[in-house]
Structures are given as C-alpha cells and as structure tokens.
Write a protein that holds these residues in place. Structure first.
Motif, short mmCIF file in Angstrom:
data_model
loop_
_atom_site.label_atom_id
_atom_site.label_comp_id
_atom_site.label_asym_id
_atom_site.label_seq_id
_atom_site.Cartn_x
_atom_site.Cartn_y
_atom_site.Cartn_z
N GLY A 65 -3.85 2.38 3.21
CA GLY A 65 -3.32 1.22 3.93
C GLY A 65 -2.86 1.57 5.33
N ALA A 66 -2.71 0.54 6.12
CA ALA A 66 -2.31 0.74 7.51
C ALA A 66 -0.85 1.13 7.61
N VAL A 67 -0.56 1.91 8.65
CA VAL A 67 0.83 2.29 8.91
C VAL A 67 1.57 1.06 9.42
N GLN A 68 2.73 0.80 8.85
CA GLN A 68 3.50 -0.39 9.23
C GLN A 68 4.70 -0.01 10.08
N ALA A 69 5.04 -0.91 10.99
CA ALA A 69 6.22 -0.69 11.83
C ALA A 69 7.47 -0.95 11.01
N PRO A 70 8.51 -0.15 11.20
CA PRO A 70 9.74 -0.37 10.44
C PRO A 70 10.30 -1.77 10.67
N SER A 71 10.82 -2.37 9.65
CA SER A 71 11.41 -3.69 9.75
C SER A 71 12.59 -3.78 8.80
N ARG A 72 13.67 -4.38 9.30
CA ARG A 72 14.86 -4.50 8.46
C ARG A 72 15.06 -5.94 7.96
N SER A 73 14.22 -6.85 8.39
CA SER A 73 14.48 -8.27 8.14
C SER A 73 14.41 -8.66 6.68
N ALA A 74 13.51 -8.01 5.92
CA ALA A 74 13.30 -8.45 4.53
C ALA A 74 14.20 -7.74 3.54
N THR A 75 14.79 -6.62 3.95
CA THR A 75 15.53 -5.83 2.97
C THR A 75 16.89 -5.42 3.52
N PRO A 76 17.90 -6.24 3.33
CA PRO A 76 19.24 -5.89 3.83
C PRO A 76 19.73 -4.59 3.23
N THR A 89 0.87 -1.18 0.00
CA THR A 89 0.00 0.00 0.00
C THR A 89 0.90 1.23 0.00
N PRO A 90 0.33 2.42 -0.11
CA PRO A 90 1.17 3.62 -0.04
C PRO A 90 1.92 3.76 1.27
N ASN A 91 1.44 3.10 2.35
CA ASN A 91 2.12 3.20 3.63
C ASN A 91 3.07 2.05 3.91
N THR A 92 3.21 1.14 2.98
CA THR A 92 4.14 0.02 3.15
C THR A 92 5.58 0.55 3.18
N LEU A 93 6.39 -0.06 4.03
CA LEU A 93 7.78 0.35 4.18
C LEU A 93 8.70 -0.48 3.29
N TYR A 94 9.65 0.20 2.67
CA TYR A 94 10.68 -0.45 1.86
C TYR A 94 12.03 0.15 2.21
N ASP A 95 13.06 -0.61 1.93
CA ASP A 95 14.43 -0.14 2.14
C ASP A 95 14.80 0.80 0.99
N GLY A 96 15.22 2.02 1.33
CA GLY A 96 15.54 3.01 0.32
C GLY A 96 17.01 3.18 0.06
N THR A 97 17.82 2.19 0.44
CA THR A 97 19.26 2.30 0.26
C THR A 97 19.63 2.20 -1.21
N SER A 98 20.46 3.11 -1.66
CA SER A 98 20.92 3.08 -3.05
C SER A 98 21.76 1.84 -3.31
N LYS A 99 21.65 1.28 -4.49
CA LYS A 99 22.38 0.10 -4.94
C LYS A 99 22.05 -1.15 -4.11
N ARG A 100 20.92 -1.14 -3.48
CA ARG A 100 20.49 -2.31 -2.71
C ARG A 100 20.12 -3.44 -3.67
N GLN A 101 20.63 -4.62 -3.42
CA GLN A 101 20.33 -5.78 -4.25
C GLN A 101 18.89 -6.23 -4.01
N VAL A 102 18.13 -6.41 -5.08
CA VAL A 102 16.75 -6.86 -4.92
C VAL A 102 16.72 -8.29 -4.40
N VAL A 103 15.66 -8.61 -3.69
CA VAL A 103 15.50 -9.93 -3.08
C VAL A 103 14.35 -10.65 -3.77
N GLY A 104 14.57 -11.92 -4.10
CA GLY A 104 13.50 -12.73 -4.68
C GLY A 104 13.50 -12.78 -6.19
N SER A 105 14.52 -12.25 -6.82
CA SER A 105 14.59 -12.27 -8.28
C SER A 105 15.72 -13.17 -8.75
N LYS A 106 15.45 -13.93 -9.81
CA LYS A 106 16.50 -14.76 -10.40
C LYS A 106 17.52 -13.91 -11.14
#
Length: 763
Positions: free
Chosen positions: A682-693, A430-447
């Motif tokens: 969408g609901a406000v989400q708590a920050p999480s670092r687990s999915a996006t190194p 949703t618009p309130n979903t949190l993502y890692d905004g680090t530049s040059k971050r390697q995407v996760v889940g892609s071949k």
C-alpha cells in the motif's frame, strides 16, 4: 456183533451218560432240535443285525445332533478382540492399544506359500475335506474318554471353530459340538475364509494372537512380508508356543521345533507345492529377541488422542475405536517428533524445578503444547501434548480452554485486506496505513466502548504508527481500532474461513476480539497460519495418513482445500509477519536466523496465563504454546515467575522452543524463500491526527527499564524486568518513525526489547 452195530451201541451209551449234551453228531441242538448254551446269543444273523442296527443308530444320532446343535451366531469374546496399531509415517510401529494383541487380516494379506505351510503341517486335505477328519475325531474322542488328553487329528476347520466359537476345554461335549459346527461352517463358508479365520485366531506365543501380531513379534515385519521359511516356523511354533520359541527354548524344545519345521517343508514337497531342490537350501530363520509391546509412554498417548479425535470428527465413534482392529498410520515424522520433544526438554523442562513446590510454585503450573504442520500437504508432522499421560491425561496441543492472544491479530489484518476495509477517515487499510498507537486510546466508531492498554501501558508513535510497525510491536490500541473499522462480524467470518472453530463464548461484535479473546488450540492456529503460508489455500491439519479396518472404511478428508482468502491477502500478511521476526524491535525477533526465512507472531493473554509463538518458514508451520494451570484446582494461573524469571510471554520459552526445533529439522536442508510476489504493502500515508484522538499518557505509561543479562550467566533468559524508575524515564513517549515497507533493520522506533521478555508483546 459187527462193527457198525458196536459203534451204534457206544453212541447210545454216551447219550445216556450226558442227557443234556448233544444227542447226535455236533449240531449243538438238544433233543427238541433247538440251539443250546451261549450259541443261542451269537448267531451270524444276530451279529450282522446288531452291527447294522448300531450303524443306523449312529446315523440317527448324527442326524439328531446335526439339527439340534446350532452354529453360534456370535463368536466368543476372545476371538474378535483386537488391538489398534499406530505407526509413524515411515510405517514403523509407534504404539499398540487394546487388551488383545491381534490385528485381523484378510486372506490376500497373507502370502500364499505361508498359507500352504500351515496347511502342510495341520491339514493336507484341507481344500478337499468336508471340514472334519472322522478318524482323527474318533481318536480324539477315544483318548479323551480314556483320560489321555488330546490326540490331534483336528482339521483346520475344526481348529477355527474351536478358536472362534468355542472354548479350549477338552470335554467330549465340546468335541461333539466342534464336530457338528465344523460341518455346518464348511458348508456355509469358503475355504479361504475359513483359513483366514484360523490364521487370525491362533495363539503363537509372545502375547501374539493372529498371524499379523505373530509376524511382528517374531520377525518384526508385517504378515505380507513373511518369507516361506518364516511362515514355516510360525506354523511349527503354534503346537507349543512357549516350548518352541527359539529365544527361550531348551535343547529339547529346539530339537522338536526343528523337526516340526522340517516336516512343514517336507510335506509341501510331498504335496507338490515346493521344489525339492529349493527345499534343500532352506533352513529355520531365527526369530528376533522378544520385545515388550509398544506402549503409551512419552508423547505416544497424546498422538493416539489426536488420532482418535480426528476419527471422531469423521464419524468413527469411540466405541468403534475401542473395539480394535484399526491399523492407523500417522503423518508424524519420527525424526521431527524427536526434535520437537528435545526442543521442549532443552528450552523449557530443563529450566523448571517441578519438585520445589514452595520456592518456585509457577514451575508446577507450566503446561506446554505444540503442533507442527507441513503447509504444502497439511500433514501434522510433530506434536507435543505434555509431560506424559501419567502427569497430564489430556493433550495440551488439543486443549481449547485458553485464548490465543495476539496471534489472532494477523487474522484481523487479513480480513481488512480481503474485504477492502477503510479507516474511520476513509483511507484503505494496508500495511502502510497509519493508526494512533497511544495506550488506552478509546476506539472510535464502536457502540461498545473499548480502550485497551498496550503492553506495559506503553505508547507507540507520535502518536501515529504504521500497521506494519503495530504488528511488529503487537500494539493493542491499533488492532482494537482496526477491528472496529473492519467490523467484528467480518473478522469472525474470515477467522472461520481460515480454520478457526466457532465455539461457545466467541465474542460477538466486540472490539476485544482483536486481542484473541476466543478459545483455540494449537492445531487450528497451525491451520490458520499454514493457510497464509500456502498462499491463501485452505489447510486443515491432519494427523492421520491412513486408517484401515477389515469391517469399516475410512477416507481422510482432504487436508488442502479451496482458496480461503486471496493469494494477495495471504502473501501480504506473510510479508508483514516477516517484519515481526526481522525487525530489530519486533516481538518475534528472537527466532531470527540466517538458516531460514521466517514469519511469525507472538501472543500473550490477559494476566499472562498463556503465551504463544506461531511461526512459519516456507516449509513448516509450528505453533508452540504455554499455559498456566494450577495442578490441584486446574484453574488458570499466571506464568509470570516461570523458572524464577519475569514475565513468560510468547516471545520467551515458546519462541525458544520454536527456534530450536526449526533449526534442528531444517538443518542441512536447502531452505526455501517466501514467494510473495503478490504482496501489496500500500501507499505511504501522511500522518494525520484527525481520526484518532490521543489522550495524554500518564506517568505509568512510560516504558520500563530493562536490565542486562547477568555476567555470570550468558543465557539471556536470566534477564529481569524492573518497574519504571521515575529518575530514568524519558520526557516523552517512545515514537517509532513510520516506514514505507518492512525492513530487516528498522530505523527509529522503540528500544530493542529484552531477548527473553520483550516489552512490546501484546495481550
């Protein structure tokens, strides 16, 4: 000797004196009883016989000619040549194309009294005769043989045959063929059909062939708007077009055309087609001053190109268009078109130095294109294709050899919302979903490995950032991960449903698609955003309002289609895009104004070879793009350095053009507000670092320093961007604070970008 005997003797003496003369009385016979002298050749019987024989011979000749002279199957080349007429949405003529200024009309498009005016002066017996006037033809043939030129007397049918099938030469052979073909045409065709052909093939002067072109040339109206007096003048002028044109006629020409004009009306009275009292009130209406034919100057050539492309898509070939005869009304609004052209001139062209090829080489490489669409109707109301056909032969508004860049990102978000996609850790996007905004971050889940750099290698978040903020600042790393979460094929499917075209080279199943690495043009991107503006109902921009042709039928495809995406998805994306404009640090903040409510997205492609701004209000969707093209090799080159400035992305000149145009066309209007009642943030989400190194950013990832505009120039476009200064670098990356909902003024977040070259604009 008696008297009787004396007379007899005298006669006998006379006979002896003239033995070859008459022997008795005055009978004209010789001594053998036969006629003598010239009278032997001119008897009444011979005279009558010769006369009847001549008639029979003429009849036989006529029969032979009738069957030996065939009616041509094809007209002469000049008879069917027509121009194409292009009009603005208000019906005023924009341009004409083609070698022959003619538009063929059906008879019902010509007022009945105008038709009668031509009949009255040319052929009063038109509806009664068999296509020829025997006495008139005889006079014409006799005078032609004597070398005295034409003598008139030709019927309307004969004149039509001459114009349509034959030539204008005056030889006896051509006249005989005209006569025979006229008889056959009269038998085959209806009188009204012949009359229409005659009116459409006449030459009226002023380079006007046919009644429609003449009506426009002499009175500035379409033929169906001609008055009787105007029609009477046109009927008079065809006898000597150059001599009888009142705009250039001398005293004698003026006198003669007035005589002929009055003869038209007097003949109509005589025919019972005009009331005598009304006739007395009529006078010759002076024609307008001659004008050159509307050409292909300025943007007109590009508008014609766009119309032709649309006709092609619906089955009308280029050959059919070039054959002429089209009367095409565009959706282009004359005032909006002028406003768009002025905005480009004021905000871009006036700042370029296209002559200084050495000092400012980038200025020669700049190409601009734009399309503006009414989202409620799908009408293309304005379009900009370039500097003109002489400088650029193909329209920049239609070109598909450049990528749309980050203007594609809202499609990724729309696909995520429409498909109910989730992040790698299973949270709904949703618009309130949190993502890692680090530049040059390697995407996760892609071949396919992908680690895109943010603009200027800048980090956003600490390291998490909301989708809303990532859209406002056009964060590449967030959208690269999002498209992996949604799946590229699903995003492509949404893009096609919204109106993008599946061209060769579309990246299949690649995360890079999130950054707009396919090709597109301003028209299709306008359609995508117009669909968002139209609450998800498909909008296919169309430039043609109507297209008429006497031999073909054209029905424009509906511009408004079925629901492409749900209203909730469309409204949510629109609400997010209002943040791009309203947020203090948003990449589209430059177009913010109290005069309207707007949503939009910037786009800048790899190496800055193209810059886009796509924005919309509730009333209007406008896409403005700049392309870097080497004028010699036509290869793609960077726009950086345009007008002697720095990076020229979507938030620079394109945004300035968009704002100037939008303010101009909405000025004085009661502008609307977006109806976004179904938007769901969408609901406000708590920050999480687990999915996006988040890798540690390098020193080069720190934000650059932006200088203030020069005091000598109030124009913020004079600002420049310098390389990062190690002594003036923050000790940690910029970390915008996530916000639950987009607001006009954002707390925290990156420092507001330079007004012309914001550093948050994505690739």
């Amino acid at each position: 000797m008696g008297r009787a005997e004396a007379r007899k003797a005298q006669q006998q003496r006379g006979a002896r004196r003239a033995p070859g003369g008459r022997a008795k009385g005055t009978t004209g016979k010789g001594s053998d009883g036969k006629r003598s002298g010239i009278r032997r050749f001119f008897t009444w019987k011979k005279i009558v016989g010769t006369f009847l024989g001549g008639i029979l011979l003429l009849m036989a000749t006529a029969v032979i000619l009738y069957f030996s002279v065939n009616e041509p199957t094809d007209p002469n080349k000049q008879a069917t040549l027509q121009s194409n007429t292009y009009r603005y949405s208000d019906g005023s003529i924009m341009a004409r194309t083609g070698k022959m200024n003619r538009e063929i009309l059906p008879i019902d498009k010509i007022p009945p009294d105008v038709r009668t005016a031509f009949i009255a002066i040319e052929n009063k017996s038109f509806y009664k005769d068999r296509g020829i006037d025997v006495m008139g033809v005889a006079r014409g043939l006799f005078n032609t043989v004597r070398g005295k030129g034409t003598a008139g007397g030709s019927t309307i049918t004969q004149q039509y045959v001459k114009n349509y099938y034959l030539t204008q030469d005056q030889s006896p052979t051509r006249k005989i063929r005209e006569l025979v073909i006229s008889l056959k045409v009269d038998r085959r065709m209806e009188k009204d059909e012949i009359l229409a052909g005659y009116l459409n093939t006449n030459f009226y002067g002023r380079n006007a062939y046919g009644i429609q072109a003449a009506a426009q040339a002499f009175y500035g109206v379409d033929a169906d708007k001609l008055t009787l007096e105007q029609g009477a003048y046109l009927a008079a002028v065809i006898q000597a077009p150059s001599q009888y044109d009142l705009a250039t006629a001398g005293p004698n020409g003026t006198r003669l055309v007035n005589i002929r004009f009055n003869a038209v009306l007097d003949n109509m009275v005589e025919m019972g087609e005009l009331d005598e009292a009304k006739r007395k009130t009529m006078s010759l209406p002076p024609p307008i001053k001659p004008k050159p034919l509307p050409g292909m100057d300025g943007q007109k050539g590009y508008l014609v190109q766009a119309a032709s492309e649309e006709l092609n898509k619906q089955g009308i070939t280029d050959a059919q268009i070039l054959a002429g005869g089209w009367n095409i009304t565009l959706n282009v609004d004359k005032a909006k078109q002028a406003a768009l052209e002025k905005a480009v001139q004021d905000e871009l062209e006036s700042k370029l130095d296209r002559k200084d090829t050495k000092g400012k080489p980038q200025d020669q490489s700049v190409q601009a294109g734009a399309t503006s669409v009414d989202a409620k109707t799908g009408a293309i109301v304005a379009m900009y294709g370039g500097q003109g056909l002489e400088e650029k032969s193909a329209s920049n508004a239609l070109r598909t050899d450049y990528q749309p860049g980050s203007t594609f990102k809202p499609i990724v978000l729309a696909s995520a919302l429409e498909t109910g996609a989730t992040t790698q850790d299973g949270k709904p996007i949703t618009p309130n979903t949190l993502y890692d905004g680090t530049s040059k971050r390697q995407v996760v889940g892609s071949k396919i490995p992908f680690n895109p750099q943010n603009q200027d290698n800048r980090n956003f978040g600490d390291p998490m950032i909301t989708v809303q903020d990532a859209t406002n600042f056009s964060v590449n790393s967030v959208y690269a991960q999002m498209i992996v979460d949604v799946k590229p094929p699903a995003v492509k499917k949404t893009a096609l449903e919204l109106g993008m075209q599946d061209r060769e080279g579309w990246p299949e199943d690649k995360p890079a698609m999130a950054l707009g690495t396919m090709s597109a043009n301003t028209v299709e991107m306008a359609g995508v955003y117009a669909t968002l503006d139209n609450h998800g109902k498909k909008v296919t921009p169309t430039i043609i309002k109507s297209a008429e042709h006497k031999d073909r039928e054209f029905k424009p495809e509906p511009a408004i289609g079925s629901q492409a995406i749900s209203r909730k998805t469309a409204d949510t994306v629109t609400k997010v895009l209002t943040g791009v404009v309203n947020d203090e640090g948003g990449s589209g903040n430059k177009v913010r104004s109290s005069a309207y409510e707007a949503a939009g997205k910037t786009g800048t492609t790899e190496s800055n070879v193209a810059g886009w701004f796509t924005g919309y209000t509730p009333e209007l969707v406008t896409v403005v793009a700049m392309f870097g093209e080497d004028p010699t090799t036509h290869s793609q080159v960077t726009l950086t350095g345009t007008a002697g400035l720095g990076r020229a992305g979507g938030s620079s000149f394109p945004a300035s053009i968009w704002k100037a145009y939008t303010l101009a066309v909405l000025k004085g209007e009661d502008t609307g507000k977006f109806d976004l009642k179904e938007a769901e943030m969408g609901a406000v989400q708590a920050p999480s670092r687990s999915a996006t190194p988040s890798p540690t950013p390098s020193a080069s990832s720190q934000p650059p320093v932006t200088t203030s505009p020069s005091q000598n120039s109030p124009d913020p476009s004079k600002s420049t961007t310098k390389s990062p200064d190690p002594t003036n670098t923050p000790t940690k990356p910029v970390t915008p604070t996530p916000t639950p909902t987009p607001t006009a003024t954002k707390t925290g977040g990156p420092k507001p970008p330079d007004p012309l070259f914001p550093q948050s604009d994505g690739h």
